[in-house]
Structures are given as structure tokens and as C-alpha cells.
Write a protein that holds these residues in place. Structure first.
Motif, PDB file in Angstrom:
ATOM      1  N   VAL A   1      -1.656  17.935   5.524  1.00 23.44           N
ATOM      2  CA  VAL A   1      -2.782  17.050   5.219  1.00 23.44           C
ATOM      3  C   VAL A   1      -3.533  17.559   4.008  1.00 23.44           C
ATOM      4  O   VAL A   1      -4.128  18.639   4.042  1.00 23.44           O
ATOM      5  CB  VAL A   1      -3.733  16.984   6.428  1.00 23.44           C
ATOM      6  N   LYS A   2      -3.505  16.782   2.918  1.00 23.06           N
ATOM      7  CA  LYS A   2      -4.288  17.160   1.738  1.00 23.06           C
ATOM      8  C   LYS A   2      -5.671  16.519   1.815  1.00 23.06           C
ATOM      9  O   LYS A   2      -6.685  17.132   1.505  1.00 23.06           O
ATOM     10  CB  LYS A   2      -3.563  16.692   0.476  1.00 23.06           C
ATOM     11  N   SER A   3      -5.723  15.267   2.240  1.00 23.15           N
ATOM     12  CA  SER A   3      -7.004  14.588   2.452  1.00 23.15           C
ATOM     13  C   SER A   3      -6.760  13.455   3.427  1.00 23.15           C
ATOM     14  O   SER A   3      -5.635  13.255   3.888  1.00 23.15           O
ATOM     15  CB  SER A   3      -7.558  14.034   1.135  1.00 23.15           C
TER      16      SER A   3
ATOM     17  N   GLU B   1      -9.346  24.030   4.403  1.00 22.02           N
ATOM     18  CA  GLU B   1      -8.406  23.667   3.348  1.00 22.02           C
ATOM     19  C   GLU B   1      -8.283  24.726   2.253  1.00 22.02           C
ATOM     20  O   GLU B   1      -7.365  24.684   1.468  1.00 22.02           O
ATOM     21  CB  GLU B   1      -8.830  22.345   2.714  1.00 22.02           C
TER      22      GLU B   1
ATOM     23  N   HIS C   1     -14.362  18.074  -4.852  1.00 26.23           N
ATOM     24  CA  HIS C   1     -13.589  16.978  -5.445  1.00 26.23           C
ATOM     25  C   HIS C   1     -13.973  15.696  -4.709  1.00 26.23           C
ATOM     26  O   HIS C   1     -13.718  15.560  -3.526  1.00 26.23           O
ATOM     27  CB  HIS C   1     -12.088  17.257  -5.344  1.00 26.23           C
ATOM     28  N   LEU C   2     -14.597  14.811  -5.447  1.00 26.55           N
ATOM     29  CA  LEU C   2     -15.149  13.586  -4.859  1.00 26.55           C
ATOM     30  C   LEU C   2     -14.145  12.434  -4.897  1.00 26.55           C
ATOM     31  O   LEU C   2     -13.562  12.171  -5.958  1.00 26.55           O
ATOM     32  CB  LEU C   2     -16.316  13.108  -5.712  1.00 26.55           C
ATOM     33  N   HIS C   3     -13.989  11.727  -3.801  1.00 26.04           N
ATOM     34  CA  HIS C   3     -13.368  10.404  -3.830  1.00 26.04           C
ATOM     35  C   HIS C   3     -14.507   9.422  -3.593  1.00 26.04           C
ATOM     36  O   HIS C   3     -15.122   9.446  -2.535  1.00 26.04           O
ATOM     37  CB  HIS C   3     -12.285  10.269  -2.763  1.00 26.04           C
ATOM     38  N   VAL C   4     -14.793   8.598  -4.557  1.00 28.97           N
ATOM     39  CA  VAL C   4     -16.021   7.811  -4.531  1.00 28.97           C
ATOM     40  C   VAL C   4     -15.771   6.428  -3.930  1.00 28.97           C
ATOM     41  O   VAL C   4     -14.952   5.664  -4.426  1.00 28.97           O
ATOM     42  CB  VAL C   4     -16.588   7.633  -5.952  1.00 28.97           C
TER      43      VAL C   4
ATOM     44  N   GLU D   1      -4.123  11.373   1.584  1.00 27.02           N
ATOM     45  CA  GLU D   1      -2.937  11.972   0.973  1.00 27.02           C
ATOM     46  C   GLU D   1      -2.344  13.039   1.878  1.00 27.02           C
ATOM     47  O   GLU D   1      -2.982  14.043   2.159  1.00 27.02           O
ATOM     48  CB  GLU D   1      -3.300  12.580  -0.384  1.00 27.02           C
TER      49      GLU D   1
ATOM     50  N   GLY E   1     -12.108   9.672   1.534  1.00 25.85           N
ATOM     51  CA  GLY E   1     -12.215  10.914   0.776  1.00 25.85           C
ATOM     52  C   GLY E   1     -12.386  12.083   1.729  1.00 25.85           C
ATOM     53  O   GLY E   1     -11.593  12.281   2.647  1.00 25.85           O
TER      54      GLY E   1
ATOM     55  N   THR F   1     -19.200   8.700  -0.048  1.00 23.89           N
ATOM     56  CA  THR F   1     -18.060   8.228   0.755  1.00 23.89           C
ATOM     57  C   THR F   1     -18.468   7.233   1.824  1.00 23.89           C
ATOM     58  O   THR F   1     -17.632   6.810   2.623  1.00 23.89           O
ATOM     59  CB  THR F   1     -17.352   9.409   1.461  1.00 23.89           C
TER      60      THR F   1
ATOM     61  N   HIS G   1       0.635   7.780   1.387  1.00 23.09           N
ATOM     62  CA  HIS G   1      -0.698   7.247   1.106  1.00 23.09           C
ATOM     63  C   HIS G   1      -1.117   6.529   2.377  1.00 23.09           C
ATOM     64  O   HIS G   1      -0.477   5.565   2.774  1.00 23.09           O
ATOM     65  CB  HIS G   1      -0.678   6.297  -0.090  1.00 23.09           C
ATOM     66  N   VAL G   2      -2.150   7.011   2.997  1.00 24.43           N
ATOM     67  CA  VAL G   2      -2.486   6.564   4.349  1.00 24.43           C
ATOM     68  C   VAL G   2      -3.483   5.412   4.318  1.00 24.43           C
ATOM     69  O   VAL G   2      -4.590   5.559   3.805  1.00 24.43           O
ATOM     70  CB  VAL G   2      -3.078   7.715   5.174  1.00 24.43           C
TER      71      VAL G   2
ATOM     72  N   PHE H   1       0.865  -1.177   0.000  1.00 26.96           N
ATOM     73  CA  PHE H   1       0.000   0.000   0.000  1.00 26.96           C
ATOM     74  C   PHE H   1       0.901   1.227   0.000  1.00 26.96           C
ATOM     75  O   PHE H   1       1.823   1.315   0.804  1.00 26.96           O
ATOM     76  CB  PHE H   1      -0.903  -0.005   1.241  1.00 26.96           C
ATOM     77  N   GLY H   2       0.582   2.181  -0.859  1.00 32.39           N
ATOM     78  CA  GLY H   2       1.377   3.415  -0.912  1.00 32.39           C
ATOM     79  C   GLY H   2       2.831   3.091  -1.180  1.00 32.39           C
ATOM     80  O   GLY H   2       3.157   2.397  -2.139  1.00 32.39           O
ATOM     81  N   GLY H   3       3.711   3.556  -0.298  1.00 29.39           N
ATOM     82  CA  GLY H   3       5.140   3.321  -0.488  1.00 29.39           C
ATOM     83  C   GLY H   3       5.583   1.915  -0.117  1.00 29.39           C
ATOM     84  O   GLY H   3       6.721   1.518  -0.383  1.00 29.39           O
TER      85      GLY H   3
END
Lengths: 331, 331, 331, 331, 331, 331
Positions: free
Chosen positions: F239-241, E330, E264-267, F244, F94, E307, F266-267, A93-95
Motif C-alpha cells: 500500500v503506497k496510498s 510508511e 505529499h498532498l493529494h488535493v 495507489e 490522499g 482531503t 489505481h483504487v 478507471f485505472g487499468g
């Protein structure tokens, strides 16, 4: 009827991104490059059968049932012994990268099978048979067996398909040990899955070009000519992370290279992605697609194989065309 | 500190009474007679450690973590190789018996380990070490290794505990092959888990008695005397069906036999039941229980091991006493 | 509309007969004697609502949603605090008994609630309200609260139903502490779930009879008379093992006792079995069944509650009658 | 090659003894009497194929894959429409009976299929074809279709096997409606699964005997003679509870009846038990077993089908013989 | 009290991104646009009830229990028949799109229900009732039924809410068939969920503008005026991939349009996203929010519905406000 | 040997992104900052042990077994009481943030433990002991207890490691209440995990710099000097989301700051990420890494802890180096 020759393995996967010590159950499926390529072809409507040796116990019965569920016939396989090769998958997952743990499979039913156990006459039922470079690497015994089966198939007039699948860990003495073996196999092959890196490293071809596409254009037509291979196919993959990658497919035929457009991959299950591509290439061959449509279809098939659960491709022609359509709309 | 020497195996179980071809996931745990006996003892409050060799990869890490979760120390084990022995369990139901499928384990890290890899000085930390007859049977190599470790432990003054666990499938040449090996091991043993049938079949003892308890009373004290064994323990099991059985435990000490009362078993998980009994016997030994209390405790421990999930006993002293109490109330 | 007053708890169950240290997931549901009795009644077609205090967070929302799924209204409950009482269930097997582990619940939303938080006027919407002896035992605070609510309900003309549910662990000073509390509650009760053992031990009634049914016939009509209780109901349970038991129900009304026939129980989930019986008794009351039909219905409802998953009864009238019919056929 | 003609249905089972409102997931498999009989035969080593119509979508693909996993060929089936019949199973426990909930399946791909959609020439590949009485009952349309296919198969020289499987709910006008239909089918049948009760109720045969075995001996040879049926087979079942039953198998051939010994059944999954018996009978027919061995094998196959997960039998010849052996040992 | 009228369906989802042939279990829930809108409203604190017909068996009981768990009352629904509409969901990944497979539902309890079965007087308890365009499309019967119920509700003074939800597959003759039906429904509606595309394609409105927002501003106020609709709401969605999309909400009221900012959707679960938006719009209506706050709330509600697991929105007001707050931080 | 002192909690997680009311099972593990830091260290090969008090029941046994599975010794902990603190995790997706629900834990075995219950002499076996600011916040009782243990450890010469972990909700009177407590703890600490924000808000340090790195460079060396702390470490997170984020680690030693490069996270599981970093820092300390290598290792360890399941880090040194290598390749 399309055959594949090779080992069937049990895949044991730690679910939900767990590491193996965290898992109290493992997802089980049965796999192998031959299985994967045939599964893809079977989902495209072809009749397929696996030529292998499975243990004569519950494990063999389970593998057999699983192959059948993918639409692969198993009546041409033989049964005996008690051991199935297996591998453990921990999805990254991820890195954190995915890890695959192999255990010793030298004693598996397939790896201890003998040429004369197989019913070679049954080869006549097929028009094409697929082999994989891993069978050449697992042991001296499987190497000899694989080459012998390929030779017998060639004699009986089957088209020989071969995926190089070079695995550094399995060749103790590296490229030097692999080169003559691969050369022997390539002389038998009609269709070959190979990259410009294989041409340089395994086969010792030289090029003065620096960029990948230039090297492909320079080297692979020469490989085809040298070994009398009608069709070469492969992919160019760029890895951004475990889940984000790009993929371009290519076909080398009659001295020229045809590329697919570039796909942006979201990877659910990486293993078997190349086999999805191979099944698309062989489907295009069987249905005589024109090169551009062919390589787009094959690459889409490879892309979809990264987005479905398990090693073995399970997408239908409709699924592949829907992906292509979605892409067209998005351009 | 109590040690056990032997192999750790991965157990892969088809859940919910499925057969292997029906299972899309398998329950995974790590087991072995040594692991099971130590797990029982650890749950009774003893310090325990496993002496084995585990693979130096995810499989080894998973086995190690599992043993630790049972309270078994793993710092005394060694790590190397890449293969763990494994077996597949399909639990039976009603008239359908459970089936266990073994694959080749000759290449496992344990089965290819060498005596000089083990830190024999660490044996000094333990007062007792447990061995199992399966280690004598798997291969000539493990047989030699096991006897060597037992000899070294004996030299260093540890109490040697040995569970005969005769497995017909593993002795190609049957009792004739087994007898000298068992005799050698029994001469080293201070405590032995054995039945009247073993005495007759493996060791060639004769008796004119017909009934089980008479044979036990006749044969096992003679076995103890012949091999200078201080304590012999075992069970009498009667099987009505997969899930309904009866169990009586017995101790042979100073020439006389003490029996537990008869338990009516409802079996949830058969494997490891005998190891549960063995852990109860060794707990009674360590805590110097009087024979009647001892054999009741040990047999209750064995009974409970049939009612819990997995091979390894996980019942506490409280659990064992609660079973006994329930029984007292019900009489 | 039928109400129950009391605590809602989270039930966390180790699945598949695992012990808690073996479980990597726990089955979650929401329970309590009030919840269970109302669930039974709701599945028999009655409108029901729970009077309790739930935490004002995800836990409260989850408990609320669960109760609603059982058909229990939650609009009459109040919300606040952050803690829900909970208990852990490890289901037994064969000779291994089930164990229930409680943690401290003195700080739960219900156990810290105050009388004046509740909207007592809403009591007028109900014709009957059910209480449980556990609420009298958890703490001095809940005892006072429960008696106060019962008194208010009595004043407003509701039928008071009370299940003694004596829990020895919760009464630090035993029967002596419990007796005056129970007597106060019984004086409020119109319907009471109690056994001859309760009459002797909690209430101090004496009898010279030795057999259970004789004691019931002697003691319970006197309890009814003493406390002006219209209806007493209870069961006689005999336990052969965790999964095999027998059950007989009885009703005491107008000085005479009516028994059901004896049921042979196969137990899937023991908890809430008594509440299933209670819901059957209250359904018979609401629908004015004749005593023989009534006690057969109630006992069948209790029996079925042992054969369904979870604490809360989920059988319909059709299910209860089908059980009765099956029994009739089998006689 | 052995065929079966009939509907394939999706089975959706609430897991772990849950009722449907309690289940957040459902176990899915694909079933039908034809599927079950062929699965049994396929596990005994016979080539089998299903003649049916499956939806031309994911549901059809899933059903097809499942049948293939059981070893049943699907190339002879046809694909079209979008609906698969389905049923919901809630497994009972103790006194709580299992319930099966059917929904309307009149619009399923099979139930709306037409005779001329099927490739009747493909019938020539088979030596035997199995039918089921449910196909006669579902609708006038399927009744007509089934009889037509049976007639065509008879014309082409296939052995016709027919399982009466009378379902009261499906015959609106009861036995009167069913009798002529069954008579027509029985005249086509070579092998028939029928009981003495069917003979009396559906076919109107009379007997003065009172006991089951006497009635079987009196009625079924007359049924065989009347309809020119070579072989009649059936079972005598006694139900003690959901999980405890007894089973005796019988064969009627050349005017005489052969009984198996009585089996004590522990039932894991009741559905498909009769089909397991039928597959054993047909296996005995194909392999020309002598009557005593034949009926013991078939009854053991039926017994095992009650102890495995799912409707479809998955026991091998080895499994059946192991059951028999266990029984022999236990006598 | 808020009502919705329409069908309740069973949703069967292949878990973990599996395709249907790979799934051995399916996640089960109960859904429908009405259910979803009411679930959203119920989680915002409104009293809600579903007006539908459910089967009178386990399926109906399961659907009922599920709706209740969402806080939706079911006492106003009717029960009968045996069939529930259902659909199968295979969630896509990356370039692989999700697929929904419907089976025939013409025989479902709802689709065969009659106007006079419903208790129309119960409509008086509600202030608003929600309808969905799918009910107009499923069959001529449900179309007539839906319009009749809407007319009765209008007569009794309820606010009529209508979500166009045009489904091309369900209108055999396309827009021409749909237009008069939609026009009749729009004349009844007070609140309507519709887009500029619906206005053009279904209703035949013309515009000379090219950009989406311009078309919305031009067409939808005219739609509102034409059909005397007080409030129109909808969303602008842009799809980058299965999991990455953008969403803007808009309200048309008194001739002017108010837009939300772009999300911005994360579905996680696409189905029911629009119903989440609709529930937010209706909540804003009931609580008389000012337009800017209203559309931000409704769009956030819609975003959150993408979500969370399942079709039905389960976010609380707190959840919606927390999303808004996160967004504010944000920026 | 490395110790940690603090509470062990049960973590109950709604699986598959469900909210708590949607979950019918919860994933269970055992956690706490001490547990997490020790788990990380144990996976790096250090001997570790937890100093805590666990309940003397199944919950305590389960927590103990879990810690052991992570390689943490539990023999130094004490057992008593019946309550374990617990928290509920609903993972976000999300724009939907994860939520953690705590219940009252004031009555847990740890929170009610007394200094004199612990065997302080056992501290001598360790060279370092880790504490967490949460223990200072939970209650006046745990605050006093924690400071007392830290003082005793300091007296016995152990290195004191302290992670500030300021939790606003737990300090009723905010920073004013926290400052003297933190100052007292910092005076005992040799190693401290703290950020520039903590320095300003809790400790009241002032700076005129505006940017984060400048503030770190200005404030943290002064903090180190003021409290005689040898090593300060911390991270800068953006923190972007939910999934992320970016992470940079830093070390403050001898007055200068060393930064790692920036990681793109990537969390998978956010909780315990900081503890993963702390375990990397302590590993670097124990193995005397040079600062640049040290902070890269520690930050990689922190990054990996976000990509593995559960609170407790389970990455090995090999895993950490593989991440670093992947990064090197990608630059």
C-alpha cells in the motif's frame, strides 16, 4: 462564419465510473466531431453553425438547444425523421479502460438525409467547412452525401477542413475499401488532420524511417504535396494509463514540421480531445498565428479538452493562455 | 413458470417533470409489456421468465440485470446484435400531457431476431405465455415471428394470454390491416385483454347499445364465443387530468361480466398501469380466485401500478390487500 | 432553556416515491419526537437541548451535527456505544400508503444507556422537559430509564411535558401492559398530548357520548383532573388520502376546551406533524398566549410541519403567521 | 427579430420543496421577464435577442449559454463588470407559500450599465422590443436608462411592448412615485400588459363598477385611449392554493374586450407564468391571429408556462394547440 | 470559548468538475476564514462562536444553520440586511486550474455593519479571537470596523490571532496601501500567520538570504520582535499540479523556528487548507503542546483539510492522529 | 451451481468523498463476502445462489432484488425477522484513509437464524459452497451455525471453499480464541484463501524465512498438507496510498507456488477486492485453467474489482482478458 457538416449524436454516460448495468440515471449531452470542433471555435469567439439533419421531435429539439448552448447556430440545419444516433459511455478507471457502445444508427435522421434537402446556397455564408472521416464510413449513403456536400462547398470557394478519423470497425473491407474514398476527400481538402500511421495504412505511403517524428517529417509533407493540401496537423499521443498520457502537437506547412512541447495529460474525459486540438488549429488559421505560437495554442486547446466534462471543448482563449502560462512557470 | 414473449426496451425519462431539452440526466430503466406483466407476477410470488433477444453488449447486460432485479429470469432469452429499442418519456403536469418519443427500432436485436434462434423446447417449462399486440404491429417480421411463437406454444399446451394493445400509429393501414392479424391471434388465445372499443373497431363487431357497460355486456361475451376465449378482462378508464382518473376493472367469463368497484386514481406514473391490471388477472387465474375477489384484486393491482415509479409493477400481495383494506375503511 | 429526553434515530428515505428495492440512494436525516419538538421550538427562537445518548463514532457525529443545524444544543448529551436506531421510509402516493420499516434497536446507544451515565445536575438549566410515550414502550429498560429521568426532573422543579404517542406494535400485551405505565407518567406530567381515544383505550375512561368533540369535552377534563395535569392538547385528524387530510387542534385548560378552525392539509411529509403541533403548544405556553390565539398558532405550526421536508419542523414564527394570514384572506 | 431590454438574473432554487437551510445544492437557471418573454417567442419560432449587460466572467458566460439554449441570441448584449443579480426560490407546498429572496443587485453589471455602452444602431434589426416595469423600479439609474432606450427604440420605429409588472416593494414612495414614470412609459408603448387594478392604483383611473370584468371593460379602453396604446392584454387570476388556481386572459383592442374561457391551473412553477401569456400575446400579434383564437392561444401559452420547470416558457406551438385540443375534448 | 470575527460567505460550487455554464445545479455551503478556523477548532472539541452580521432572511437562516452544523455558535452574531457575500467555485483538473469568481459584496450585511451594532460585552466570554487580512482589504469600512473590534478585544484581554491572508486583487494600491494597515493589526496581534514573502513584500523587511528556510529563520523572528508577537506560524507549499503538492509547516517562537516534516498532498479541495493549519496551531496553543508535536499536529490538520469536502475543516483529533500514524508506518 | 453461505449486509456510503456528517444522502447497495464472490462468478457465467436469511420486509426485498440484479439466485435463502446488518462507508482521499463504521448486528435475521430453518437438502444442487471467516467471528451463534452448515455440505459431497478473512476486532480474545475454530474449518475446506501471516498468527506455524515469498513457499504448502487442502490462494499487497497499491496473486497447489506478475493498482473502491480475486480463483478451478493462466486471470479479476463501483465484482471474462491484453501491450 465557420460550418461543420456531419452527424449529431446523443451521448449517454453512466455517471461516477459506473458500468451501464449499475446506472439508474445517465448523463445526457449531444456531440459529434463537427459539434466539438465548432464548440471549441465558438468558445474562441468565432461564429459557427452546424449543417446536419436532426429529428423533428423532442430529441431534435434537445440536440438543437444543446448546440445553441455551446454557441453553435442551428438555423442552417434541417429537421425531419424521428431518430438520433446515440452512444453509451462507461468511463474507465485505472487499468479498466473506458468503453463506448454504439447502436445501429443507419436509420437516423442524418444517415437517411438526402443532398437536395439541404439548402446549399446557405454555404455561401461560411468561409470554412469542416468534415470528418466518420461520415465517410457510416454507410455508402452518408459517404456519397458527404463527398457531394464537400464538392459543392469547394465549388463555392469555402476552405475545406477534413479530419481523417479512421475507424477500423466501420470499414468492413478495411483499408482497401477506405483508400479511394479518402483520396477523393483529400483532393478536396485544404486542411487535413492526419498522422503518419494514416499515411501508411490508409494511403499506402512508404517510408524507411522507424521513429515517429522521422516518419512524420518524411511522409506528411509528401501527403500534402500529393493532394495539394496547404496545412496538415496532428498529434503524437503516448498512453500510460486511462488517466495519464502525453501529447505533442505538430503542424506541417510549406514542407516543414513544427512541434509543440510535450504535455503531461491528466485525463478527465478523453472523447473530443482531438477535436479540441482541431479547433485550436483552425483558430490559429483564422487568426494567422505564427507556427510556433499556433501549434502551442492548438496543443494546449487539445490538452484542456481532456480536462473538461463532455466531448465538446468549452475552454476560452483565456483558459488556453492560462494553461500555457502555468506551464511556463513550471518549467 | 410463466413466460412472456416480446421486446425489452430502454426507457429514458427526463426527471422532475423536465422536458427533454431541459434534462442533463435521464432516468434509465428497462421495460416492455411482457416485462411489466412478469414483474407484477414475480412480485406476487410466481416464477417468471422473459423470452426475447437482447443485444450482446453493455446494453443487453444492463437490461438483463434490470429484469433479474424484478425477479424475472433471463436464462431463456437469447443474446446477439447491438441495438435495444428505446423510448423517451417526458412526464406531464396538470394540463400538460406526458409525451413519449419513440425512435426507429426496426434494427433492434429483438426486431431482427429469427424464430430458429429461440430454443422452443424451453417452452415446455412454462404453463402460460403472455403476448402483446404491439409485437404484431412493429413490423411484418415481428408479426410473423410472434404468431409463429404463439402457435408453437399452443401446440405444446401452454395457456396463451394476449393483450390487444392496439397502437394506431403502428398500423399504417389502420384497422383493415390489423383485423386479420388480430383474428389469427385471438383464435390462439385462451385469455384476452380487450375492450368493447377494440371489438367494434378492430374486429368489426356491431352493437346497438350506447353505454359502455351495456356494450361490454353485449360484445365481449360474443368475442369470447367467436374465438373460443375462456377469459376476457379489461378496464374502463375516465380521464379528468394527467393525474386524476377513475378506473373500473371487468372480467368476462362464461358469458357474464363481473365489475370491480370504481377506483379514484392519483397517477404518479401512467405507463404500465394496464400491465399491472393484467398481472393481477393472471395471478387470480393461477390462484383460482372467485370472480369478485379476482377482479377486485386485479383492479387494485392496476391502480397501484399507477402509484409506483417506473413502468413495471412492484407491488406485493400485501400491498394490494392493504389498498383494498384502506378502501374498505373509507367507504 | 427547554429540554427533551429520548432517542435520536437515523431516518433513511427512499427518494422520489421509490420503494426501497428501487432506490440506489437514500436521503438521510436524524429524528425522534424529542428532536422534532425541540426543532420546532428552536425555530420559534427558544434555546433547546437534547438529552440522549449517541454513539461515539461517525454516526453519533452525524446525528450531533444534524441536531445542531436545527438549532438544538448537544453538549448535554452523552456519547458511547456504536449503534443508532434507524428506520426506513417509503413515501406513499395516492392510494398507496407510506410505509415505515423499523429494525431492531434494542442495542442502540440510547436503549442501552444507564441513568447514572447522565449528568442529572444539568437538568437545572432547563425550565421544561419533554418526554414521549415511545420511550416507555421500546423496552423495559428504556421505560424504567425514562420514568426515572422524569422523576428526577420533577424533583428539580422542571415542567414535565408528555406526548402519549401510543404505538400498538411496541406493547406486546397491549393496553393492559401500558395502562399502569402511562398512569405513572401522567401523574408526573404538567402538560400532556393525548386524545379522547387514548383516554378510553389506554386509561380506561368511559363516556356515553358518541361524537368526537363531545367525547373530548367529557373525557379530557376528567383526565386532567385525575392526574393533576394543567394543560392537555391534541388534534382531530380526518384522512381522505395520503395527501389530503383535515386537522383541528384543541386545548383543554381549566376544564374547558378551545378548538382551532379546521385546516385542509396537503401533506408533503406526514411524519413529525404531531410534533410540529406540540412545539406550537409549548411555544404558546412559554409566551403565555391567550387560548384562541394559542390553539390557532399551534395548529398552524402543526399544519406547516406537514408541508416541509423531513420529520423536524423548520417553520419560523413568520411562517406560521403567514399561513394564518393566508387563511384569513381566503375565508 | 424581436428584442427585449432588461436584466438577466440567476435563479437559485432549493430543490424538492426544501427550504434554503435544508438545501445542500441549488438548481441554477437564468431568468428575467425579458428572457422569459423571448424564450416563449423563440419556442414559437421567432428570432429573438436580449439587450442587456452581463458580467465579463464565468457568470456572464453561464447566463449567455443558458439564454442561447433557449434560442435567444446574445450577440447584441454587452459584457463587463463582475456581478449578476440573483434571487433564491423556495417552492411552497399546500398552505405553505413559495418564498423568493432577493439580495442587493444595485451593483450588478446591468444595473450599473450606461446608455452609451449599448450599440443603439443594432435596434434597427428588430421590429418589436419588450420592456418590463421592474426595470423602472430597481433604481433611479435603471429607470432613466430604460426610458432612454425605449425612447430611442420608438424613434427608430420599433413597436414598444411594455409589461407593467408593478412591484410594491421596489417603489419606496408607492404609487405616487410610480405614476409619472408609468405614464411616461405608457405614452411610448404600443402594446401594454396591465390590469384594471393597475389602472386604478398606479394611474389613478376611477370607476363605479364593482366586478372585475366590468371594471376591465370600463377602465382599460380608457387607458388605451389616453395613452394611445393599440393593444392591452392581461389576465384574471383566482388563487385557491399554491397549486390550484384559475386563469382567464383578455385582450383590449379597438375599445372592446375579448376573454378566453377559464382555465383550471395545476401549478408546477408559478414564476414566469405571466411572461408565458405575454409571449403568446406577442406571437398572436406577429401572426395576426383573430382576437378569439388569439386570446385562447395566449392564455393556453400562459397556462402551460405554469406547468413546466423554470421561469422561462419552453412550450412549442404544438404543445399549446395540444392543450387547447385536450380542453375541447373535455368540455 | 474561541471567537472569530469576519464575513460569512455562500460558496456555490459547480459539481463534478463542471464549468459554471455546464452546471444545472450548484453545491451550496457557507464559509469564510473565520468559519473555517472555528470549524477546525470545534471538531477538536473547543467551544467556538462566530462574530459577524448575517442577513435577516432565508440566506441568513441557512448560513446560521450551516455554522451550527459545524459546531459553531451563532447566538453572538447579529442579523439584519438582506445580502450575503458569495463566490463561485469551478474545480480544476490536471493542468486546468480551479477558478473562483467573486461578485460585488460591498452591500452585504457584514460589509455594511456598524461597530455599535455588535454587543462588545459578549467578547468577555472568549479567551481568543481570530481575525483575517481579507477583512482589512474588502473596503475602507470593513478595515476600520475590523481594527476597531480588534482594539476592543485587546482592551478586554483576549488573545488576538491574525492571519495575514494578503489578497493582491483587493488592495487597489498594492503593498503601499496595505503596509500601515497590516502594521497596525500586527501591533495588536499575539499570534500571527505570516510567511517570509509577506514580511518582505507587505512589511518591507529585507534579507540577504536566498533560500526559503533561511529567509524564514532570518525574517520572521524579527517580525515577531518588532511587533511583539508571541507566536508566528506558516507553511511552505510547493505546487506540482492542481492535485499534487507538498506542504511543510513551521512555528516561530522565542526566536527559533520548528519545522514539520514534508507532506505529499493529494488535493481534493484546496480552499480552507490554510485555515485547517491555523486551527491546528490554535489547538496546539490551547492544549500547550510541545513545539515538535504541535507543528506536526497543525500541519497534519492542514493536510487533512485538503482531503475533505468543502472549505471548512471537519477532521477530529482522531483523524489527525491517524494521518500521523499512517505516515509513521510508511516511513 | 455454486453457493455461498453467510450474511448479506446493507452498505451505506457517503457519496463524493464526504464524511458522514456532511452527507444528506447515502448510496445504498447490498454486500457481503459471499455476495461478492458469487457476483464475480455470476458475471463469469456461472449459476450461483446465496444461502442466507433475509428480513421479511422491505429491507429483505431490497437485498433480494439487488442480489438478483447481480445474477445471484435467492430462492434458496430464507426470510424472517426484521433486521439486516449494515455498515457505513466514508471513502478516503490522499492521506485520509477510508473508514468503515459497523453497528451492532447481533439481532440481524442472519445472526439469529437457526440451522433447522435452512433447507439443507437444497445443498445437493450445488457442487461448491463458499464460506468466510467473518461468519466464524461475529458471534458464538453464527460460528456454530457456519461450522454446522459446512459439515453438512461436506457430508453431501460439496467442495468447500473458505476465505480466512481474519478480523482482529471481532475476536475478543484474539488468535488464541480463533485458532481452534479456524483449524476446525480448515479441516473441512478443500480450497482456502489464506496468507503466510495467517499461517503464523492464527495457526501458529513457524518459519525461519524473512521475506514474504520465502515464507509463502515455506508455510503454505505445510498448511495445505496439515489440513488436507487441495488449493490455497492469496495475494501480496503493498500500500503506497489510499489509491495507489500493488498486487501479486499466488496459488499453492501440489506443494508448489505459482505467482502472477505484479499489478499497479489505481483504487476506486477497495472493498471486495479480495472477493474479486477469490471469484477469479474459483472460476479458474471450475474451468480447469493451467496454473499460470489461472493465477493471471484471478489476479486480473481482483485488480478490476478495485476499479469498479461497489463491493461486488461486476467484470465479465471479456473485461478480465482486456485488462490482461492491455498489460501485455504495455510491457
Amino acid at each position: 462564419m465557420i460550418y461543420a457538416f456531419g452527424e449529431v449524436m446523443m451521448r449517454l454516460e453512466a455517471p461516477q465510473y459506473q458500468k451501464l448495468p449499475q446506472a439508474s440515471s445517465l448523463l445526457v449531452s449531444y456531440s459529434g466531431t463537427g459539434v466539438n470542433v465548432l464548440s471549441g471555435l465558438s468558445h474562441f469567439g468565432h461564429e459557427t453553425a452546424m449543417i446536419t439533419k436532426l429529428p423533428n421531435n423532442s430529441l431534435g429539439a434537445a440536440a438543437k438547444s444543446y448546440l445553441q448552448s455551446l454557441g453553435i447556430q442551428t438555423g442552417q440545419s434541417i429537421y425531419g425523421g424521428n431518430t438520433l444516433g446515440l452512444y453509451f459511455l462507461e468511463r474507465g478507471f485505472g487499468g479498466r479502460t473506458s468503453t463506448v457502445t454504439y447502436t445501429d444508427r443507419s436509420q437516423s435522421s442524418f444517415c437517411t438525409s438526402q443532398l437536395d434537402e439541404f439548402d446549399l446556397d446557405s454555404l455561401d455564408a461560411a468561409s470554412l467547412i469542416h468534415f470528418c472521416g466518420i461520415s465517410l464510413a457510416v454507410s455508402a449513403h452518408t459517404r456519397k452525401l458527404t463527398l457531394a456536400v464537400a464538392r459543392k462547398a469547394k465549388e463555392r470557394g469555402l476552405t475545406i477542413s477534413f479530419d481523417c478519423n479512421y475507424r477500423p470497425k466501420l470499414w468492413t473491407n478495411g483499408y482497401a475499401e477506405a483508400q479511394p474514398v479518402y483520396e477523393e476527400m483529400l483532393r478536396l481538402a485544404d486542411i487535413c488532420f492526419i498522422t503518419e500511421a494514416d499515411a501508411k495504412l490508409i494511403l499506402g505511403f512508404k517510408t524507411t524511417y522507424l521513429h515517429k517524428k522521422e516518419q512524420i517529417g518524411d511522409l506528411l509533407p509528401r501527403v500534402a504535396q500529393t493532394f495539394h493540401i496547404q496545412l496538415i496537423a496532428g498529434t503524437i499521443r503516448a498512453v500510460k494509463s486511462v488517466s495519464e498520457q502525453t501529447l505533442i502537437g505538430f503542424l506541417v506547412k510549406d514542407g516543414s514540421v513544427t512541434y509543440s512541447h510535450m504535455h503531461h495529460l491528466h485525463v478527465l474525459d478523453r472523447i473530443g480531445g482531438g477535436d479540441g486540438f482541431a479547433s485550436g488549429v483552425l483558430h490559429g488559421l483564422q487568426t494567422k498565428m505564427p507556427p510556433e505560437e499556433w501549434i502551442e495554442f492548438a496543443t494546449s486547446a487539445g490538452v484542456l479538452a481532456h480536462t473538461t466534462v463532455g466531448d465538446s471543448p468549452v475552454s476560452t482563449i483565456t483558459d488556453v493562455l492560462r494553461l500555457k502560462q502555468t506551464l511556463d512557470l513550471e518549467r
